[in-house]
Enzyme design. Sequence first.
Site, short mmCIF file in Angstrom:
data_model
loop_
_atom_site.label_atom_id
_atom_site.label_comp_id
_atom_site.label_asym_id
_atom_site.label_seq_id
_atom_site.Cartn_x
_atom_site.Cartn_y
_atom_site.Cartn_z
N PHE A 72 38.08 40.00 37.58
CA PHE A 72 37.92 39.38 36.26
C PHE A 72 36.91 40.07 35.37
O PHE A 72 36.91 39.89 34.16
CB PHE A 72 37.49 37.92 36.43
CG PHE A 72 36.08 37.76 36.95
CD1 PHE A 72 34.98 37.83 36.10
CD2 PHE A 72 35.84 37.52 38.30
CE1 PHE A 72 33.69 37.70 36.59
CE2 PHE A 72 34.56 37.39 38.80
CZ PHE A 72 33.48 37.47 37.93
N LYS A 112 48.36 43.40 39.38
CA LYS A 112 48.07 41.99 39.63
C LYS A 112 46.69 41.70 39.06
O LYS A 112 45.67 41.95 39.68
CB LYS A 112 48.11 41.68 41.13
CG LYS A 112 48.51 40.24 41.47
CD LYS A 112 47.57 39.17 40.98
CE LYS A 112 46.31 39.10 41.80
NZ LYS A 112 45.39 37.98 41.32
N GLU A 165 43.65 35.94 37.95
CA GLU A 165 44.19 34.75 37.28
C GLU A 165 43.19 34.15 36.30
O GLU A 165 43.56 33.33 35.45
CB GLU A 165 44.58 33.70 38.33
CG GLU A 165 43.44 33.08 39.11
CD GLU A 165 42.96 33.92 40.30
OE1 GLU A 165 42.17 33.40 41.09
OE2 GLU A 165 43.39 35.09 40.43
N SER A 218 35.14 41.68 45.87
CA SER A 218 34.00 41.52 46.77
C SER A 218 34.21 42.35 48.03
O SER A 218 35.35 42.71 48.38
CB SER A 218 33.83 40.05 47.15
OG SER A 218 34.90 39.64 48.00
N CYS A 251 29.62 45.63 39.13
CA CYS A 251 29.18 46.19 40.41
C CYS A 251 28.10 47.24 40.23
O CYS A 251 27.49 47.66 41.21
CB CYS A 251 30.37 46.77 41.17
SG CYS A 251 31.12 48.21 40.37
N GLU A 266 25.00 40.14 47.23
CA GLU A 266 25.41 40.33 45.85
C GLU A 266 25.43 38.98 45.15
O GLU A 266 26.14 38.06 45.56
CB GLU A 266 26.79 40.98 45.78
CG GLU A 266 27.22 41.27 44.34
CD GLU A 266 28.57 41.98 44.26
OE1 GLU A 266 28.69 42.91 43.45
OE2 GLU A 266 29.49 41.61 45.02
#
Length: 508
Positions: A162, A186, A189, A239, A294, A390
């Site tokens: 996202f 993909k 969402e 992740s 990141c 993280e």
Amino acid sequence: WHPRPRGQYRMKRSLPLIGSIGPWRGPAYKASRTMEVFSPADGSSIAEVEVAGAEEVDMAVAAAQAEFPAWSAATIKRRASIMLRFHALAEAHQGAIVESIMLENGKNRVEATGDFAKGMETVEWACSMPQLAQGKHLTVSSGVTCHEVKEPVGVVASIVPFNFPFMVPFWTLPIALVAGNCVILKPSEKVPMTMHLVADLLYEAGVPRGAFQIVQGTQDASNALCDHPGVQALTFVGSSRVAKLVHDRARAAGKKVIALGGAKNHLVAAPDRDLKMASSDIVASFAGCAGQRCMAASVLITIGDQPELLDNVVARAGKLGMGQEAGQVGPVIDAASRDRILDIVARAEKDGAEVLLDGRTANGRAGTWVGPTILKFPTSMAGHEALTAEIFGPVLSVVSVPTAAEALAIENSDPHGNAACIYTSSGATADFFSRRFNAAMVGVNIGVPVPREPFSFGGMEGSISKYGEHDITGEGALNFFTKVRKVTTKWTTTPDAPPDAANFGGTM
């Protein structure tokens, strides 16, 4: 500019319905379920997104396989020219793309513009691929030549997160397409809208509908892409825990895989750092994009006590407003992310960390907001989750150590291996750390050391920030999205050529 109505994008209960895109989709198609998309800035419902699964993946793969022979047969120059047309179209519609990024992700305007601009850099690199993918040609023996040909791998899938709705899809999409592959994307969402808009521009530029498709959905769609035997290669960004799961699952299905995981990036401040430059960069690194990248700074290690540096960092961060205009800190993506960040901060404070700047007060508004937060830890808390996990939010954890060796030991002990930075005015100090950091992307006085094209992006091999082969952009991506055929040819011999014992052609 608005997308042309085509069934995948229609109004439902006054909200746009964001659907999967592909030639398999007809007027009678209806997804089995949908889910709401929320604005992180104010919590309002902004769209509904279809949730696809294995059935839609099957149809998308079949459409890609049907398109692949024609798309891969086009010359690489032809495919690059289509990407060049897309570049012009995207530039012309930059405003709409930036607004979409701000709406669904929450970035401020400058950050959303950067999201777009960085993705476009990869498009520009892909347009140069006819000059980069030529392969090698060499006379290797008497009358014998070898040459190599880079060929597309086939149908490839890209599962993206996202945090950068445009840039991260465009790490892979333009390179994979220009190489001759058919791509199934993909999106997350949580941010399905931006790439849905961009798809129209790709088609207008000349990309066939079977060569680029979007499958909306959640874990079921991702699992189906990992498992499908018709998908030859797969990329993932997310992740570390999920990256390993995706890598192992897709590799077990026989695919090439690049799966980029999370990060815990360390900044080291030497005593001779430039105060103004370092403090400004540290704040931008940990608070920019609400810490949801990141490459964000997560841990600041000062060599020796540096109260003046910390005072400057706290003062600068404390002046940042909350909002979506230049210089402001935007919201985090959703309530689950916000609550996790706040829980980590609360546990750190309870366990003994000093809160130098508390961004938890930003939570009292609509949307999902966390302000810049700075925690100072004693060395006795070196193993605390705020220093090792993280967080993916605008939180900076600070620890001071007496020596450069101890600072390096903390960074080296982290398994992420993604990025690190040294702030110093000394070339010798910069060289010492840049050679010894356990990170693939190193900054000297740059807290977000993203390699710009033509340099490729990716964490250290063997770390939990990268599973699989190659980097995800640049030459690493070109190698990942192609397979190499080596052709050895002999038409004649050279009579006076010296003997070649390594040439087995025609000899016994």
